[in-house]
Design a protein around this motif. Structure first.
Motif, PDB file in Angstrom:
ATOM      1  N   THR A  66      -8.598  10.740  -8.380  1.00 40.75           N
ATOM      2  CA  THR A  66      -8.794  11.213  -7.007  1.00 40.75           C
ATOM      3  C   THR A  66      -9.963  10.540  -6.305  1.00 40.75           C
ATOM      4  N   ASN A  67     -10.950  10.058  -7.036  1.00 40.95           N
ATOM      5  CA  ASN A  67     -12.119   9.440  -6.411  1.00 40.95           C
ATOM      6  C   ASN A  67     -12.000   7.930  -6.262  1.00 40.95           C
ATOM      7  N   ALA A  68     -10.939   7.350  -6.772  1.00 32.98           N
ATOM      8  CA  ALA A  68     -10.769   5.889  -6.688  1.00 32.98           C
ATOM      9  C   ALA A  68     -10.571   5.481  -5.227  1.00 32.98           C
ATOM     10  N   ASP A  69     -11.033   4.284  -4.908  1.00 35.84           N
ATOM     11  CA  ASP A  69     -10.969   3.790  -3.535  1.00 35.84           C
ATOM     12  C   ASP A  69      -9.849   2.783  -3.348  1.00 35.84           C
ATOM     13  N   LYS A  70      -8.998   3.059  -2.367  1.00 35.86           N
ATOM     14  CA  LYS A  70      -7.999   2.077  -1.949  1.00 35.86           C
ATOM     15  C   LYS A  70      -8.730   1.082  -1.052  1.00 35.86           C
ATOM     16  N   VAL A  71      -8.648  -0.207  -1.380  1.00 31.02           N
ATOM     17  CA  VAL A  71      -9.457  -1.203  -0.673  1.00 31.02           C
ATOM     18  C   VAL A  71      -8.616  -2.261   0.043  1.00 31.02           C
ATOM     19  N   SER A  72      -7.300  -2.020   0.155  1.00 34.10           N
ATOM     20  CA  SER A  72      -6.442  -3.006   0.825  1.00 34.10           C
ATOM     21  C   SER A  72      -5.392  -2.313   1.675  1.00 34.10           C
ATOM     22  N   ASN A  73      -4.656  -3.139   2.381  1.00 33.34           N
ATOM     23  CA  ASN A  73      -3.477  -2.657   3.096  1.00 33.34           C
ATOM     24  C   ASN A  73      -2.359  -2.428   2.075  1.00 33.34           C
ATOM     25  N   SER A  74      -1.320  -1.722   2.493  1.00 26.47           N
ATOM     26  CA  SER A  74      -0.132  -1.526   1.655  1.00 26.47           C
ATOM     27  C   SER A  74       0.938  -2.508   2.088  1.00 26.47           C
TER      28      SER A  74
END
Length: 174
Positions: free
Chosen positions: A159-167
């Motif tokens: 839950t704390n992980a960061d999405k760092v790009s577009n999908s």
């Protein structure tokens, strides 16, 4: 005698003011000389990244093999790494369909664009995938490894992980 006395007093005041200014200047020079070092240390701990950390591109329609381009705009924070996640929805048989999140690629950690060849050979024609990059700590990576349910995939991401790009959506069409 008064003119000499006033002249002497003015010289003493000027010498005192010059001395005070010299001391203040030396102290300021010392502080300014140290500040860049403090700033650099802080910059190493937390680097701001204007915009998105990673840009992904891939064709919308793919065959058994396709290329994805990963452009790293900013390196991950210390102690983290980037991982390409392949999200597959509606996996399983009717009544048990679920979503899987599969870590599929750890890109080379250097700024700039690099193209990677991906395989969809095991995916049936018509299947769709959503691709995006996450920045994971060692602890978050361990959470994924401890909850593997299908190969190297999991049913949820930390839950704390960061999405760092577009999908990016890719669909196997042939």
């Amino acid at each position: 005698m008064a003119p000499n006395h006033n002249k002497r007093s003015a010289q003493i005041r000027a010498a005192i003011i010059t001395g005070v200014l010299a001391i203040v200047g030396a102290v300021l020079a010392a502080i300014i000389g140290v500040l860049p070092m403090w700033g650099d240390d802080k910059a190493d701990d937390v680097k701001e990244c204007p915009g998105q950390r990673v840009d992904l591109t891939a064709p919308a329609r793919v065959g058994p093999e396709y290329d994805i381009t990963v452009e790293i705009n900013c390196l991950p924070p210390a102690g983290e790494k980037y991982v390409l996640i392949t999200e597959m929805s509606n996996v399983g048989v009717k009544g048990t369909k679920h979503t899987l999140y599969c870590p599929r690629l750890e890109p080379e950690l250097k700024e700039g664009a690099k193209t990677y060849r991906r395989s969809a050979a095991m995916s049936p024609v018509g299947s769709e995938r959503t691709l995006y990059m996450y920045s994971l700590t060692a602890e978050e990576e361990q959470q994924i490894e401890a909850n593997v349910v299908d190969g190297d995939c999991v049913t949820s991401l930390p839950t704390n992980a960061d999405k760092v790009s577009n999908s990016v959506q890719v669909k196997r069409t042939y």
